[in-house]
Design an enzyme around this catalytic site. Structure first.
Site, PDB file in Angstrom:
ATOM      1  N   GLU A 264       0.887  -1.166   0.000  1.00  8.68           N
ATOM      2  CA  GLU A 264       0.000   0.000   0.000  1.00  8.68           C
ATOM      3  C   GLU A 264       0.921   1.210   0.000  1.00  8.68           C
ATOM      4  OE1 GLU A 264      -2.784  -0.654   3.227  1.00  8.68           O
ATOM      5  OE2 GLU A 264      -3.758  -2.237   2.094  1.00  8.68           O
ATOM      6  N   CYS A 298      -2.391   8.827   3.387  1.00  8.74           N
ATOM      7  CA  CYS A 298      -2.219   8.439   1.974  1.00  8.74           C
ATOM      8  C   CYS A 298      -3.482   8.728   1.175  1.00  8.74           C
ATOM      9  CB  CYS A 298      -1.869   6.971   1.893  1.00  8.74           C
ATOM     10  SG  CYS A 298      -3.106   5.951   2.724  1.00  8.74           S
TER      11      CYS A 298
HETATM   12  P1  NAD Z   1       8.634   4.858   4.048  1.00 10.43           P
HETATM   13  O1  NAD Z   1       8.502   4.094   2.793  1.00 10.43           O
HETATM   14  O2  NAD Z   1       9.765   5.788   4.200  1.00 10.43           O
HETATM   15  O3  NAD Z   1       8.757   3.831   5.291  1.00 10.43           O
HETATM   16  C1  NAD Z   1       7.785   2.840   5.525  1.00 10.43           C
HETATM   17  C2  NAD Z   1       8.438   1.691   6.270  1.00 10.43           C
HETATM   18  O4  NAD Z   1       9.338   1.015   5.391  1.00 10.43           O
HETATM   19  C3  NAD Z   1       9.267   2.120   7.482  1.00 10.43           C
HETATM   20  O5  NAD Z   1       9.067   1.189   8.533  1.00 10.43           O
HETATM   21  C4  NAD Z   1      10.692   2.054   6.960  1.00 10.43           C
HETATM   22  O6  NAD Z   1      11.667   1.845   7.956  1.00 10.43           O
HETATM   23  C5  NAD Z   1      10.605   0.853   6.020  1.00 10.43           C
HETATM   24  N1  NAD Z   1      11.619   0.795   4.963  1.00 10.43           N
HETATM   25  C6  NAD Z   1      12.144   1.831   4.261  1.00 10.43           C
HETATM   26  N2  NAD Z   1      13.028   1.358   3.340  1.00 10.43           N
HETATM   27  C7  NAD Z   1      13.037   0.003   3.467  1.00 10.43           C
HETATM   28  C8  NAD Z   1      13.747  -1.046   2.806  1.00 10.43           C
HETATM   29  N3  NAD Z   1      14.603  -0.785   1.814  1.00 10.43           N
HETATM   30  N4  NAD Z   1      13.515  -2.326   3.188  1.00 10.43           N
HETATM   31  C9  NAD Z   1      12.638  -2.598   4.176  1.00 10.43           C
HETATM   32  N5  NAD Z   1      11.951  -1.652   4.845  1.00 10.43           N
HETATM   33  C10 NAD Z   1      12.148  -0.362   4.489  1.00 10.43           C
HETATM   34  O7  NAD Z   1       7.234   5.558   4.277  1.00 10.43           O
HETATM   35  P2  NAD Z   1       6.841   6.605   5.417  1.00 10.43           P
HETATM   36  O8  NAD Z   1       7.539   7.889   5.137  1.00 10.43           O
HETATM   37  O9  NAD Z   1       6.991   5.955   6.740  1.00 10.43           O
HETATM   38  O10 NAD Z   1       5.263   6.775   5.142  1.00 10.43           O
HETATM   39  C11 NAD Z   1       4.729   7.676   4.232  1.00 10.43           C
HETATM   40  C12 NAD Z   1       4.382   6.973   2.930  1.00 10.43           C
HETATM   41  O11 NAD Z   1       3.475   5.905   3.180  1.00 10.43           O
HETATM   42  C13 NAD Z   1       3.674   7.905   1.946  1.00 10.43           C
HETATM   43  O12 NAD Z   1       4.176   7.687   0.656  1.00 10.43           O
HETATM   44  C14 NAD Z   1       2.227   7.441   2.031  1.00 10.43           C
HETATM   45  O13 NAD Z   1       1.439   7.713   0.905  1.00 10.43           O
HETATM   46  C15 NAD Z   1       2.386   5.981   2.255  1.00 10.43           C
HETATM   47  N6  NAD Z   1       1.172   5.419   2.839  1.00 10.43           N
HETATM   48  C16 NAD Z   1       0.359   4.651   2.050  1.00 10.43           C
HETATM   49  C17 NAD Z   1      -0.823   4.113   2.571  1.00 10.43           C
HETATM   50  C18 NAD Z   1      -1.740   3.260   1.730  1.00 10.43           C
HETATM   51  O14 NAD Z   1      -2.620   2.640   2.295  1.00 10.43           O
HETATM   52  N7  NAD Z   1      -1.556   3.208   0.433  1.00 10.43           N
HETATM   53  C19 NAD Z   1      -1.170   4.387   3.903  1.00 10.43           C
HETATM   54  C20 NAD Z   1      -0.318   5.188   4.668  1.00 10.43           C
HETATM   55  C21 NAD Z   1       0.859   5.698   4.128  1.00 10.43           C
END
Ligand code: NAD
Length: 498
Positions: A264, A298
């Site tokens: 997501e 999001c």
């Molecule tokens: P992010 O992608 O920076 O981090 C999300 C998670 O992924 C964190 O726990 C992070 O530590 C982990 N992560 C990052 N790189 C990784 C890797 N290479 N391998 C494994 N894990 C890794 O996102 P964020 O800044 O925490 O959240 C904001 C984003 O989330 C926005 O783009 C938003 O649109 C999205 N979001 C989407 C939904 C949906 O339902 N589509 C809901 C909420 C947020």
């Protein structure tokens, strides 16, 4: 409730020490390394967090693999009892969890208490019930004298990787169906919001969940706990909510073992407002869909398209409402909008405002730090609700996800035109349509490229429905049976009848 970490007004009372939760025990990381977690309203430290490495992930996977042998064979009814208990315990700790979520994210406590924590509890009770009624198919192959039936089986250990914006809602949205289906899990919360996942571990322990069924490993993403979970051969499925680029990185890492993936991801959601809409209602909801949780949802509608006939009036009234929003102390129940998650994120959002102005956009309201903030909050990450007009659809501000309290408003003339403009993006998460013309509502909904479409509402969720994004906004769907499609494997059994 235990002694407050932060008081209303922003005074920090104490710094808490979080731990990993592995095999039913709260423990430090093997290396002993820790990182700091800050209160977004002041940027002061409120917690220190274990910085986990490969050895911690290895221990968590081992305990989850061991627990899977028992948990996956437990009758669904038994598993459901544990999940129901967790749901109840979340509601018993409503005050504490709402407070912690507000402090960790900088969000208004009203939002955490009124929506998020009850929803986190409901995620568990919903899937505890739903799991009991999940069924599979049967096929009679009458021309060959055979029957086929389908068995649904849990997959194994799941890596559940979550973002910082709605921490407990999104963690429980994954954990509940994952466990209900008979898998065990390792949760990797966002490094920016580690608190409520740790509390969920306490609740799981209190509910008597067998050791190793739910593990929490803190740390970062790339070359840290997140990546080590994704690359571990014994972790069979990964559910991520996060940025699109994170999904791409995880897909690359996971391809080595062909893991099941559910993503997501980001969005750039259009709000389409036709002239025949109930304007008052459209405005009330658009204010929420623009600035709820500081615009850090999001599903927030960040591109607002308004039919030209009502454009001037809509913009004027939207700006008026945005100016009335109460930005300030996250712990004040009257607050509408809190602080942004981090200095880095605030900087990113502000950079987009500069780009907007350079591209000819006009900021009608917002764009600045609120003036009335008390001294204590001056070091926090603040931005007023911001409305921008005058940009063309090819500007970066209209194309890229900002994930802050910033919306653009643009006029449109025809239905065909607005559909094309709404779809002119790599993203496809959600869209909102406002009209009282029933035929038009269906016509437009069927043509918008997004996984979730709301007509005359926003964020109204039925947990049985498929949730997820098209294009670069995600992979797969979760919710109801769709979650079970992800968290289970199907096995066909064919019997030749003699
Ligand atoms: P992010 O992608 O920076 O981090 C999300 C998670 O992924 C964190 O726990 C992070 O530590 C982990 N992560 C990052 N790189 C990784 C890797 N290479 N391998 C494994 N894990 C890794 O996102 P964020 O800044 O925490 O959240 C904001 C984003 O989330 C926005 O783009 C938003 O649109 C999205 N979001 C989407 C939904 C949906 O339902 N589509 C809901 C909420 C947020």
């Amino acid at each position: 409730m235990a002694e407050a970490i932060v008081e209303k007004g922003g005074v920090i009372n104490k710094v808490i020490e979080l731990k990993n939760f592995i095999g039913g025990k709260f423990i430090d990381s093997v290396s002993g390394k820790r990182f700091e977690n800050r209160y977004p309203a002041t940027n002061e430290v409120i917690a220190t967090v274990p910085e986990s490495g490969r050895e911690d992930v290895e221990m968590a996977v081992e305990s989850a693999v061991k627990a899977f042998k028992v948990w996956s064979k437990m009758p669904v009814k038994e598993r459901s009892k544990y999940l129901m208990k967790i749901s109840e315990l979340i509601m018993e700790r409503l005050d504490e969890l709402s407070y912690l979520e507000s402090v960790d994210v900088g969000k208004p406590i009203r939002l955490a208490r009124g929506m998020e924590i009850p929803r986190a509890s409901y995620n568990f009770s919903f899937f505890a019930e739903f799991a009991k009624y999940v069924h599979t198919e049967f096929y009679e192959t009458d021309d060959r004298g055979a029957i086929n039936y389908v068995l649904r089986r849990p997959v194994g250990v799941a890596g559940l990787i979550t973002p910082w914006n709605l921490p407990l809602v999104l963690t429980t949205w994954k954990v509940a169906p994952c466990l209900a289906a008979g898998n065990t899990c390792i949760i990797k919360p966002s490094e920016l919001t580690p608190i409520t996942a740790t509390k969920l571990a306490e609740i799981a322990a209190e509910a008597g969940l067998p050791d190793g069924v739910l593990n929490v490993v803190h740390g970062f993403g790339p070359n840290s706990a997140g990546e080590f979970i994704v690359s571990h051969p014994d972790v069979k499925l990964i559910s991520l909510t996060g940025e699109t680029t994170t999904g791409q990185a995880i897909m690359r890492t996971a391809s080595q073992h062909l893991k099941k993936l559910s993503f997501e991801l980001g969005g750039k959601n259009p709000n389409i407002i036709f002239a025949d809409a109930d304007l008052e209602q459209a405005l009330d909801v658009t204010i929420q869909s623009s600035f709820s949780n500081q615009g850090e949802v999001c599903l927030c509608g960040s591109r607002i398209y308004v039919e030209r006939k009502i454009y001037d009036e809509f913009v004027e009234r939207l700006v008026e409402r945005a100016k009335r929003m109460k930005v300030g102390d996250p712990l004040d129940p009257e607050t509408d909008m809190g602080a942004l998650i981090s200095e880095e994120h605030l900087h990113k959002v502000r950079t987009y405002l500069e780009i907007a102005v350079a591209d000819g956009g006009k900021i009608l309201t917002g764009g600045k730090t609120p003036e009335h903030l008390p001294e204590k909050f001056k070091s926090g990450n603040w931005l007023e609700p911001t409305v921008i007009v005058g940009l063309n659809d090819n500007c970066r501000v209209i194309k890229e996800e900002i994930f802050g309290p910033v919306v653009t408003v643009s006029p449109f003339d025809t239905e065909e035109e607005v559909i094309e403009r709404a779809n002119n993006t790599h993203y496809g998460l959600s869209a909102t349509i406002w009209t009282n013309d029933l035929s038009r509502a269906h016509r437009v909904a069927s043509q918008i490229e997004a996984g979730v479409i709301w007509i005359n509402t926003w964020f109204l969720r039925d947990l049985r429905t498929p949730f997820g994004g098209m294009k670069m906004s995600g992979l797969g769907r979760e919710g109801g049976i769709y979650s079970f499609e992800f968290y289970t494997e199907l096995k066909n059994v064919c019997i030749k009848l003699q």
